[in-house]
Design a protein around this motif. Structure first.
Motif, PDB file in Angstrom:
ATOM      1  N   UNK A  53       0.858  -1.189   0.000  1.00  0.00           N
ATOM      2  CA  UNK A  53       0.000   0.000   0.000  1.00  0.00           C
ATOM      3  C   UNK A  53       0.892   1.237   0.000  1.00  0.00           C
ATOM      4  N   UNK A  54       0.571   2.235  -0.834  1.00  0.00           N
ATOM      5  CA  UNK A  54       1.396   3.445  -0.819  1.00  0.00           C
ATOM      6  C   UNK A  54       1.093   4.288   0.417  1.00  0.00           C
ATOM      7  N   UNK A  55       2.072   5.051   0.848  1.00  0.00           N
ATOM      8  CA  UNK A  55       1.904   5.911   2.019  1.00  0.00           C
ATOM      9  C   UNK A  55       1.665   7.350   1.567  1.00  0.00           C
ATOM     10  N   UNK A  56       0.676   7.989   2.163  1.00  0.00           N
ATOM     11  CA  UNK A  56       0.285   9.348   1.756  1.00  0.00           C
ATOM     12  C   UNK A  56       1.042  10.382   2.580  1.00  0.00           C
ATOM     13  N   UNK A  61      -2.092  13.007  -2.071  1.00  0.00           N
ATOM     14  CA  UNK A  61      -3.483  12.568  -1.981  1.00  0.00           C
ATOM     15  C   UNK A  61      -3.528  11.064  -2.239  1.00  0.00           C
ATOM     16  N   UNK A  62      -4.271  10.365  -1.399  1.00  0.00           N
ATOM     17  CA  UNK A  62      -4.500   8.930  -1.620  1.00  0.00           C
ATOM     18  C   UNK A  62      -5.816   8.793  -2.373  1.00  0.00           C
ATOM     19  N   UNK A  99     -11.252  10.400  -4.024  1.00  0.00           N
ATOM     20  CA  UNK A  99     -10.254  10.740  -3.001  1.00  0.00           C
ATOM     21  C   UNK A  99     -10.572   9.984  -1.712  1.00  0.00           C
ATOM     22  N   UNK A 100      -9.566   9.285  -1.226  1.00  0.00           N
ATOM     23  CA  UNK A 100      -9.718   8.484  -0.020  1.00  0.00           C
ATOM     24  C   UNK A 100      -9.139   9.212   1.197  1.00  0.00           C
ATOM     25  N   UNK A 156      -3.652   4.642  -5.131  1.00  0.00           N
ATOM     26  CA  UNK A 156      -2.430   5.311  -5.589  1.00  0.00           C
ATOM     27  C   UNK A 156      -2.263   6.586  -4.787  1.00  0.00           C
ATOM     28  N   UNK A 157      -1.019   6.986  -4.615  1.00  0.00           N
ATOM     29  CA  UNK A 157      -0.711   8.255  -3.955  1.00  0.00           C
ATOM     30  C   UNK A 157      -0.004   9.142  -4.961  1.00  0.00           C
ATOM     31  N   UNK A 158      -0.490  10.377  -5.091  1.00  0.00           N
ATOM     32  CA  UNK A 158       0.089  11.317  -6.060  1.00  0.00           C
ATOM     33  C   UNK A 158       0.214  12.693  -5.418  1.00  0.00           C
ATOM     34  N   UNK A 159       1.145  13.517  -5.929  1.00  0.00           N
ATOM     35  CA  UNK A 159       1.201  14.897  -5.454  1.00  0.00           C
ATOM     36  C   UNK A 159      -0.150  15.565  -5.695  1.00  0.00           C
ATOM     37  N   UNK A 160      -0.601  16.403  -4.781  1.00  0.00           N
ATOM     38  CA  UNK A 160      -1.951  16.976  -4.912  1.00  0.00           C
ATOM     39  C   UNK A 160      -2.112  17.775  -6.194  1.00  0.00           C
TER      40      UNK A 160
END
Ligand SMILES: [Zn+2]
Ligand SMILES: [Zn+2]
Length: 372
Positions: A53-56, A61-62, A99-100, A156-160
């Protein structure tokens, strides 16, 4: 893997324009340590794997993926024909998600439960394109799932900054925003106006985006394809004329449609030798040609026509944030048969079979979505 902190669920605002909530309450579903992802392992091989699992982080943003589209570039990667992709790779850059959770430093325009899509490109900030503000054509761009690992996974985690609110568009339909934006961008490159006759060669996802935006700008659109079903859709979404290049005489029809002038603008959205040649031969004098199709081999063109016709030839790559905004605005405000662009929606475990079907009948598919 620690528990990721979530912010409180955003309250729905009272006004009617507030983004609807698409679920994804701030429950700690991501206490799980691993998640499913689709991986292209080797040419012709795709499988479901489990990854951490990716870390936010604070600026991130997760998202919980709802639907992820397969792009033509993914098909090439799967066939082993994409030099930009190194295998094994997790594909996926056409995203519909919810958005989670959001990090502590994320602006409050992004809230839990929002339907979103993703800007899947990067910009180095140092190359000529970036210096000129044309970040979509960054020399060192790394598209998700192509030059770097993609997001065909449960989370997925990405820059906002890469998260784009899709407003009222459902997460499923949001997966079509990015490929439509590419077609929208092409029309903007040629600065299409209401007095233009625009010929779009190729009515796949990207061509459809070009037809829609050229119509929105009031242009007269001629759609060209070899599949009558795609042409029927093109007509439904705004093309005035359609032309089956396998069964009709393209030149004669174009002369008739344009009063002998030829089209003012030609958008090449196929990427083959005959379609590139058609674009240059059929465009009218002083016309504009926009190249989106990625030709895999060199194309021999009659360059004297560039000179005689005094052509403007534009490359068009990816899309700018304004193109994403235009697609989102369009889908939010116009009745559009978007479900017709979704050929099928499959489980991650069925992704490989769906890819095989696409490889066998490339002309019949708009988009295959993987549903998580
Ligand atoms: Zn794509
Ligand atoms: Zn750059």
């Amino acid at each position: 893997m620690g528990i990721i902190q979530t912010t409180p669920t955003g309250e729905m605002r009272d006004n009617k324009t507030a983004a609807p909530h698409f679920g994804g309450e701030a429950v700690l579903v991501h206490e799980q340590e691993t998640m499913k992802a689709v991986q292209i392992t080797a040419p012709g091989q795709m499988q479901v794997i489990r990854v951490p699992m990716p870390h936010c982080g604070d600026d991130e943003v997760l998202i919980r993926l709802s639907h992820v589209g397969f792009c033509g570039s993914d098909l090439n990667t799967y066939r082993g024909g994409n030099p930009m992709a190194k295998l094994p790779v997790i594909p996926g850059h056409e995203v519909g998600a919810v958005i989670q959770a959001v990090g502590n430093k994320v602006p409050d325009v992004l809230t839990v439960g929002m339907s979103v899509t993703v800007n899947p490109y990067t910009a180095c900030g140092r190359c000529a394109s970036c210096r000129n503000g044309r970040v979509n054509a960054c020399e060192h761009n790394e598209t998700l799932g192509v030059q770097r690992s993609g997001v065909m996974s449960e989370f997925a985690v990405l820059p906002w900054q890469k998260i784009i609110p899709a407003e009222q568009i459902t997460p499923k339909h949001a997966a079509l925003i990015e490929p439509m934006s590419v077609g929208f961008h092409a029309v903007n490159r040629a600065k299409v106006t209401d007095i233009d006759v625009v010929m779009v060669i190729g009515c796949g996802m990207i061509g459809i985006g070009a037809i829609v935006r050229a119509s929105l700008r009031g242009a007269t659109v001629i759609a060209v394809d070899v599949d009558d079903e795609k042409l029927a859709l093109a007509r439904q979404i705004g093309a005035r004329y359609t032309l089956n290049s396998q069964t009709q005489d393209v030149h004669e029809c174009l002369q008739a449609f344009t009063g002998g002038f030829g089209p003012d603008v030609v958008v090449e959205a196929v990427g083959s030798i005959p379609t590139y040649q058609m674009a240059i031969e059929e465009v009218g004098f002083t016309g504009r040609v926009v190249c989106i199709g990625y030709a895999k081999s060199e194309v021999s063109l009659s360059t004297k026509l560039f000179v005689q016709k005094e052509l403007n030839i534009y490359g068009s790559r990816n899309a700018l944030p304004a193109d994403f905004r235009a697609v989102i605005r369009f889908l939010n405000t116009h009745a559009f048969p978007i479900d017709r662009l979704i050929t099928e929606s499959v489980a991650p475990e069925q992704a490989a079979e769906a890819m095989e079907r696409w490889a066998a009948h490339p002309g019949k598919v708009f988009r295959i979505l993987v549903q998580f």
